[in-house]
Design an enzyme around this catalytic site. Structure first.
Site, mmCIF file in Angstrom:
data_model
loop_
_atom_site.group_PDB
_atom_site.id
_atom_site.type_symbol
_atom_site.label_atom_id
_atom_site.label_comp_id
_atom_site.label_asym_id
_atom_site.label_seq_id
_atom_site.Cartn_x
_atom_site.Cartn_y
_atom_site.Cartn_z
ATOM 1 C CB SER A 1 13.672 56.122 21.504
ATOM 2 O OG SER A 1 13.528 55.285 22.616
ATOM 3 C CG ASP B 1 19.528 51.242 22.961
ATOM 4 O OD1 ASP B 1 19.187 51.338 24.154
ATOM 5 O OD2 ASP B 1 19.040 51.932 22.056
ATOM 6 C CG HIS C 1 18.515 54.728 24.054
ATOM 7 N ND1 HIS C 1 17.750 53.890 23.280
ATOM 8 C CD2 HIS C 1 17.734 55.822 24.278
ATOM 9 C CE1 HIS C 1 16.568 54.434 23.043
ATOM 10 N NE2 HIS C 1 16.533 55.608 23.646
#
Length: 729
Positions: free
Chosen positions: A570, A656, A691
């Site tokens: 991320s 995501d 995610h």
């Protein structure tokens, strides 16, 4: 040369040519801001459902599968080790709320947990029952079976849940797509029947009013920002739900919580740096929320209710005149933070994180010398008294409170861990100072903490800042012996990564991999200033800190560039993209999970999920030329160089919402177009996840085994572990 290159002339998986990676079409579009023109050749990949996009993603998946086919046996070994070390049929430590003990349990062969409860035996019993894996629990009620709810779905995740105060109703939320848009459902726990009170496309949290007649929940706007709070009356159509709050400012999100005392409902309105709280008596759920302290840009605060010396008071963690936050106490009619009486004064050495209260004690999570600790205040006739930290023996550890599950609870529930001590659940008695160890995470196969060594080193940055680095390795690995090393980094959102034992990581350590964690600026390990100096126009400190740690590990003999692999996900994936552009020569490989590598494109577009909210973290490049220029100077997609890059493994998920799949897709496409040889660049897109990756535990283990086997291969670690977990535990 790695095994990936040794197989470059070999064809695998039917017609996949491992010497010819997929090449995406160039379809240039202009992006013009502040007089700067950027030509984006791969923005067309944003068309998620387009046939060309899907074909490209599938081609990359096929190429990655073929290029890693030689790792199949190693992947299976790592997966088997994770599975063998995990107690698959297990239970959490029960927590009491009202007249029930609540817990979850997992069963061997099943992907998802069961959420359960059992009645208390005696009204004054606060010692959780000892539940044994595989043994029936007397009076058990399975409230939710994740496996049944997941049937027919490729993805499944629980969101939030809340049981009405009388114990009769359960409200919960689930996500079956991975896009973190939840559906709320209500179950009558007396009959097991699902009610018609269902709401789709919501934020995960859901909260009951004290009388159990109303539910409060939040919904998203088009940018995936929870901007509205609604009140639903049980048994009425959701079309009749009342809008309680709408937050028009795109930087803020909103939600409702209930104090531990169940006396108040709190409407929390937050941006990254600013807060506003409104309060409502929980016994008056249809009333108007009353504003406490009005929002002031840059002033953050949170509220908890306590009864101190017989009077209702609000405990407030805030940063008004306190960079590292402070704890104050005031009347429930509070309207200004200046009216608070200090409980924990502002300090450069102590970061105050959050507060929770019961009728007997107040627990405050603080951070000192880079370590999370718990400070306890005992409530007595004279008030709070003097607070003190709970002491622990290890030099590096993570200790934090997990809040009170019942206002009457006599214990403070803690979790404790270190890099070698598995997660441990402790009930701390503030009246006697006793600790009751309820459970330690079981690790099967003969795990011995003495087999592993944890240490901390400090690296001096160019500006004199001292960066802490946590290092853990198997005791058979000699320190500073040029070992295969995995260097993890994140450095954003004031998130701190604290010591914990990872069952999966043992498969790396047992193959001679040194695990190093760089606690770089942008995180919160060293206090609020550590965060402030790694965000917005200071963001490059995050990248330089990580590279300083990498150079230290090499210079001090821990590893060498041919053995060093970087890992981040991320915002940590942005870190990976930035450092590999800046210093590709330092690494043998880079793993970038759901990487935020096209940050400028995303943050420039406030119509995209979370972008405007993120302006307080990264800056506002849309309206400020200096922010635009600064972000453009580091965003990975726009700074790829025509030079030799290490092996790269980029991993993303099609659904995501936080970091769109298109960011790594564009990044990899541009890497392939820029580098003379990109066979060592791999890209994997999970086609039914969000995610967090795969939702089922077995699927998640396989996903971890996949990129761990790649790390082992690229770093030159041993294919065989020092010792495999024994089957008898």
């Amino acid at each position: 040369m790695t095994d990936l290159d040794r197989q470059s002339d070999r064809k695998l998986d039917q017609d996949i040519d491992v010497s010819s990676p997929p090449i995406a079409d160039r379809r240039p579009v202009e992006r013009v801001h502040h007089g700067d023109v950027f030509i984006d050749d791969y923005e067309w990949l944003r068309d998620k459902d387009g046939a060309d996009t899907v074909a490209y993603l599938e081609a990359e998946n096929d190429f990655t599968k073929a290029r890693t086919a030689h790792l199949e046996g190693l992947r299976d070994d790592v997966f088997s080790e994770i599975k063998a070390r995990t107690l698959e049929t297990d239970l959490s430590v029960p927590r009491r709320s009202g007249d029930y003990w609540y817990y979850s349990r997992t069963e061997e062969g099943h992907q998802y947990p069961l959420v359960c409860r059992t009645p208390i035996a005696q009204a004054d019993d606060w010692t959780p029952p000892r539940l044994e894996p595989g043994q029936p629990v007397e009076g058990e009620q399975i409230m939710l079976d994740g496996n049944a709810l997941a049937e027919g779905h490729d993805f499944f995740s629980f969101g939030g849940s809340d049981v009405s105060l009388d114990g009769s109703m359960l409200a919960y939320s689930i996500d079956v797509a991975g896009d973190e848009r939840y559906t709320i459902a209500v179950k009558d726990l007396r009959t097991g029947a699902l009610l018609d009170d269902s709401v789709e496309n919501t934020y995960p949290s859901v909260v009951w009013s004290a009388d159990g007649k109303y539910l409060f929940y939040s919904t998203y706007d088009d940018t995936w920002r929870p901007d509205k709070v609604h009140r639903h009356e049980l048994g009425t159509p959701t079309s009749a739900d009342v809008l309680v709050w709408h937050e028009p400012d795109g930087r803020f999100w909103s939600g409702v919580s209930r104090t531990t005392s169940d006396r108040y409902l709190l409407l929390d309105i937050h941006s990254k740096i600013t807060a506003e709280v409104r309060v409502l008596d929980a016994g008056d759920p249809t009333g108007e929320f009353r504003l406490l302290v009005p929002r002031e840009n840059g002033v953050d605060y949170e509220v908890e209710h306590a009864v101190v010396a017989g009077a209702d008071r609000f405990l407030v963690v805030h940063n008004k005149g306190a960079e590292n936050f402070a704890l104050g106490i005031g009347a429930t009619t509070l309207s200004s933070l200046d009216d608070l009486e200090p409980v924990i004064e502002p300090s450069d050495a102590v970061r105050v994180s959050n507060v929770s209260a019961s009728e007997r004690a107040v627990a405050v999570d603080v951070r000192e010398a880079g370590l999370p600790q718990v400070r306890i205040f005992r409530l007595g006739p004279d008030g709070l008294g003097h607070g003190s930290n709970i002491a622990f023996d290890e030099p590096m550890f993570d200790a934090h409170s997990v809040g009170f599950s019942d206002w009457r609870e006599p214990f403070v529930r803690l979790t404790y861990s270190s890099w070698v001590t598995p997660s441990t659940v402790i009930d701390y008695d503030p009246a006697t100072d006793e600790r009751h160890v309820r459970k330690q995470q079981p690790i099967l196969g003969g795990y011995d903490p003495a087999d592993y060594v944890q240490t901390r080193e400090w690296v001096e940055a160019a500006d004199g800042s001292r960066i802490p680095v946590s290092i853990v390795h198997h005791r058979s690995v000699a320190p500073r012996s040029d070992s295969p090393t995995l260097l993890y980094g994140y450095g954003a959102y004031e998130i701190s990564y604290d010591p914990y034992v990872s069952i999966a990581r043992l498969s790396l350590l047992d193959r001679g991999v040194v695990y190093a964690h760089a606690h770089i600026r942008g995180g919160g390990e060293m206090g609020r200033h550590w965060y402030d100096n790694g965000k917005m126009l200071h963001k490059k400190n995050t990248f330089s800190d990580y590279l300083d740690v990498a150079r230290h590990l090499i210079a001090s003999g821990w590893t060498s560039p041919s053995h060093l692999v970087g890992l981040g996900g991320s915002a940590g994936g942005l870190l990976m993209g930035a450092v590999v552009n800046d210093a590709p020569e330092l690494f043998a490989g880079i793993v970038a999970q759901v990487p935020f590598v096209d940050a400028l494109t995303t943050i420039l577009d406030p119509s995209l999920p979370l972008s405007e909210i993120e302006w307080d973290e990264w800056g506002d490049p849309l309206h400020h030329a200096d922010v635009y220029a600064y972000m453009k100077s580091y965003t990975p997609y726009e700074n790829i160089r025509d030079c030799a890059y290490p092996a790269i493994y980029a991993i993303t998920n099609i659904n995501d919402t936080r970091v769109y799949y298109v960011e790594p897709a564009k990044w990899v496409a541009k890497l392939r177009a820029t580098l003379a040889d990109s066979r060592h660049i791999l890209f994997k897109c999970e086609m039914s996840a969000g995610h967090g990756g795969a939702s089922g535990r077995y699927d998640a283990w396989r996903q971890t085994a996949d990129f761990y086997s790649w790390i082992i291969d690229v770093s030159g670690a041993a294919r065989t572990a020092v010792s495999k977990p024994s089957q008898n535990g």
